[in-house]
Design a protein around this motif. Sequence first.
Motif, PDB file in Angstrom:
ATOM      1  N   MET A   1      27.690  18.353  66.220  1.00 46.20           N
ATOM      2  CA  MET A   1      28.260  17.465  65.204  1.00 46.20           C
ATOM      3  C   MET A   1      27.597  17.702  63.850  1.00 46.20           C
ATOM      4  N   LYS A   2      28.424  17.547  62.789  1.00 43.17           N
ATOM      5  CA  LYS A   2      27.880  17.659  61.435  1.00 43.17           C
ATOM      6  C   LYS A   2      28.036  16.297  60.750  1.00 43.17           C
ATOM      7  N   ILE A   3      26.984  15.860  60.063  1.00 41.20           N
ATOM      8  CA  ILE A   3      27.075  14.611  59.294  1.00 41.20           C
ATOM      9  C   ILE A   3      26.639  14.909  57.856  1.00 41.20           C
ATOM     10  N   ASP A   4      27.548  14.676  56.888  1.00 37.34           N
ATOM     11  CA  ASP A   4      27.229  14.816  55.466  1.00 37.34           C
ATOM     12  C   ASP A   4      27.132  13.418  54.873  1.00 37.34           C
ATOM     13  N   ILE A   5      26.019  13.157  54.186  1.00 42.03           N
ATOM     14  CA  ILE A   5      25.826  11.826  53.596  1.00 42.03           C
ATOM     15  C   ILE A   5      25.763  11.953  52.071  1.00 42.03           C
ATOM     16  N   LEU A   6      26.611  11.182  51.360  1.00 43.66           N
ATOM     17  CA  LEU A   6      26.652  11.204  49.892  1.00 43.66           C
ATOM     18  C   LEU A   6      25.906   9.996  49.346  1.00 43.66           C
ATOM     19  N   THR A   7      24.922  10.255  48.482  1.00 41.48           N
ATOM     20  CA  THR A   7      24.045   9.183  48.008  1.00 41.48           C
ATOM     21  C   THR A   7      23.537   9.488  46.602  1.00 41.48           C
ATOM     22  N   ILE A   8      23.112   8.452  45.859  1.00 39.81           N
ATOM     23  CA  ILE A   8      22.410   8.728  44.603  1.00 39.81           C
ATOM     24  C   ILE A   8      20.895   8.614  44.811  1.00 39.81           C
ATOM     25  N   PHE A   9      20.472   8.312  46.051  1.00 36.30           N
ATOM     26  CA  PHE A   9      19.040   8.234  46.365  1.00 36.30           C
ATOM     27  C   PHE A   9      18.671   9.092  47.574  1.00 36.30           C
ATOM     28  N   PRO A  10      18.776  10.418  47.431  1.00 35.46           N
ATOM     29  CA  PRO A  10      18.544  11.300  48.580  1.00 35.46           C
ATOM     30  C   PRO A  10      17.142  11.162  49.187  1.00 35.46           C
ATOM     31  N   ASN A  11      16.171  10.786  48.373  1.00 38.26           N
ATOM     32  CA  ASN A  11      14.801  10.708  48.908  1.00 38.26           C
ATOM     33  C   ASN A  11      14.627   9.610  49.952  1.00 38.26           C
ATOM     34  N   MET A  12      15.541   8.637  49.936  1.00 40.18           N
ATOM     35  CA  MET A  12      15.428   7.559  50.933  1.00 40.18           C
ATOM     36  C   MET A  12      15.551   8.089  52.363  1.00 40.18           C
ATOM     37  N   PHE A  13      16.099   9.287  52.514  1.00 39.14           N
ATOM     38  CA  PHE A  13      16.380   9.804  53.862  1.00 39.14           C
ATOM     39  C   PHE A  13      15.257  10.650  54.441  1.00 39.14           C
ATOM     40  N   ILE A  35      22.075  15.852  53.386  1.00 36.55           N
ATOM     41  CA  ILE A  35      22.088  14.770  52.393  1.00 36.55           C
ATOM     42  C   ILE A  35      22.507  15.378  51.050  1.00 36.55           C
ATOM     43  N   HIS A  36      23.525  14.786  50.405  1.00 40.78           N
ATOM     44  CA  HIS A  36      24.049  15.332  49.146  1.00 40.78           C
ATOM     45  C   HIS A  36      23.857  14.322  48.020  1.00 40.78           C
ATOM     46  N   ASP A  37      23.222  14.766  46.938  1.00 44.86           N
ATOM     47  CA  ASP A  37      23.043  13.914  45.768  1.00 44.86           C
ATOM     48  C   ASP A  37      24.354  13.888  44.976  1.00 44.86           C
ATOM     49  N   ILE A  38      24.934  12.693  44.832  1.00 45.78           N
ATOM     50  CA  ILE A  38      26.229  12.551  44.137  1.00 45.78           C
ATOM     51  C   ILE A  38      26.133  13.079  42.694  1.00 45.78           C
ATOM     52  N   ARG A  39      24.936  12.964  42.112  1.00 47.82           N
ATOM     53  CA  ARG A  39      24.752  13.438  40.715  1.00 47.82           C
ATOM     54  C   ARG A  39      25.058  14.919  40.555  1.00 47.82           C
ATOM     55  N   LYS A  40      24.862  15.653  41.623  1.00 48.22           N
ATOM     56  CA  LYS A  40      25.128  17.089  41.589  1.00 48.22           C
ATOM     57  C   LYS A  40      26.606  17.347  41.253  1.00 48.22           C
ATOM     58  N   TYR A  41      27.446  16.373  41.559  1.00 51.07           N
ATOM     59  CA  TYR A  41      28.888  16.537  41.323  1.00 51.07           C
ATOM     60  C   TYR A  41      29.351  15.925  40.003  1.00 51.07           C
ATOM     61  N   SER A  42      28.391  15.394  39.225  1.00 51.39           N
ATOM     62  CA  SER A  42      28.766  14.799  37.942  1.00 51.39           C
ATOM     63  C   SER A  42      29.020  15.907  36.926  1.00 51.39           C
ATOM     64  N   LYS A  43      30.112  15.756  36.151  1.00 51.47           N
ATOM     65  CA  LYS A  43      30.399  16.762  35.124  1.00 51.47           C
ATOM     66  C   LYS A  43      29.741  16.370  33.800  1.00 51.47           C
ATOM     67  N   ASP A  44      29.157  15.176  33.762  1.00 55.06           N
ATOM     68  CA  ASP A  44      28.510  14.675  32.560  1.00 55.06           C
ATOM     69  C   ASP A  44      27.189  15.420  32.338  1.00 55.06           C
TER      70      ASP A  44
END
Length: 222
Positions: A1-13, A35-44
Amino acid sequence: MKIDILTIFPNMFTGFLSESIIKRAIQEKYVDIQIHDIRKYSKDKHKKVDDYGFGGGKGMVLMPEPIFDAVNDLKTKDSKVILMTPQGVPYKQAKAYELAKEKHLIIICGHYEGFDERIRTLADMEISIGDYVLTGGELASMVITDSVVRLINGVIEEESHVKDSFNNNLLDYPVYTKPTEFRGMKVPEVLLSGHHANIEKFRTEESIKRTKERRPDLLEKR
Ligand code: ADE
């Protein structure tokens, strides 16, 4: 199984993934947890992922675009997208057994005062881990992940889990942030009107409607 988690606080994991049964399940390749940092997907250019909610009110609202882009990037034909929110279906062991049969879970952690309502359209299911509000979906996503991973065949002995047992009472109103239209989904006009009394009325009505639809048992307690 694969689990991808989207978060703005990756260090919590960090601790969660590096201890105990979860650590062993990863090492022994029963599960791949990313664990994926949502900020990585920000275009800002400042990696902004939230903004003020339309219609006023306290707190910041997670924007739809980085989360849509992240889910789009990670999704496969086998994916089930789960949104962690106190407005979701109360989590039960039966659901953990169901999820343990899936090949790929994508878990979205909400944060701050909320997430743009349109993010809901990404989710196959919304899950709450109980009638209380955490500061974000991170701990809740760990609860789901933990309870599912231990049920994957081979992670723990089957005998260990076959014997397992088991205030104002209104849900929150929908919130929206920029843009006013996203993928054909519009922010309700009233929130852009600046008319505070109407906004208040809209929110109360939406709150009651939502609670009636999702948790009538809460209304009975009022
Ligand atoms: N995010 C904040 N509180 C939550 C809860 N009780 N369940 C799931 N996600 C949440």
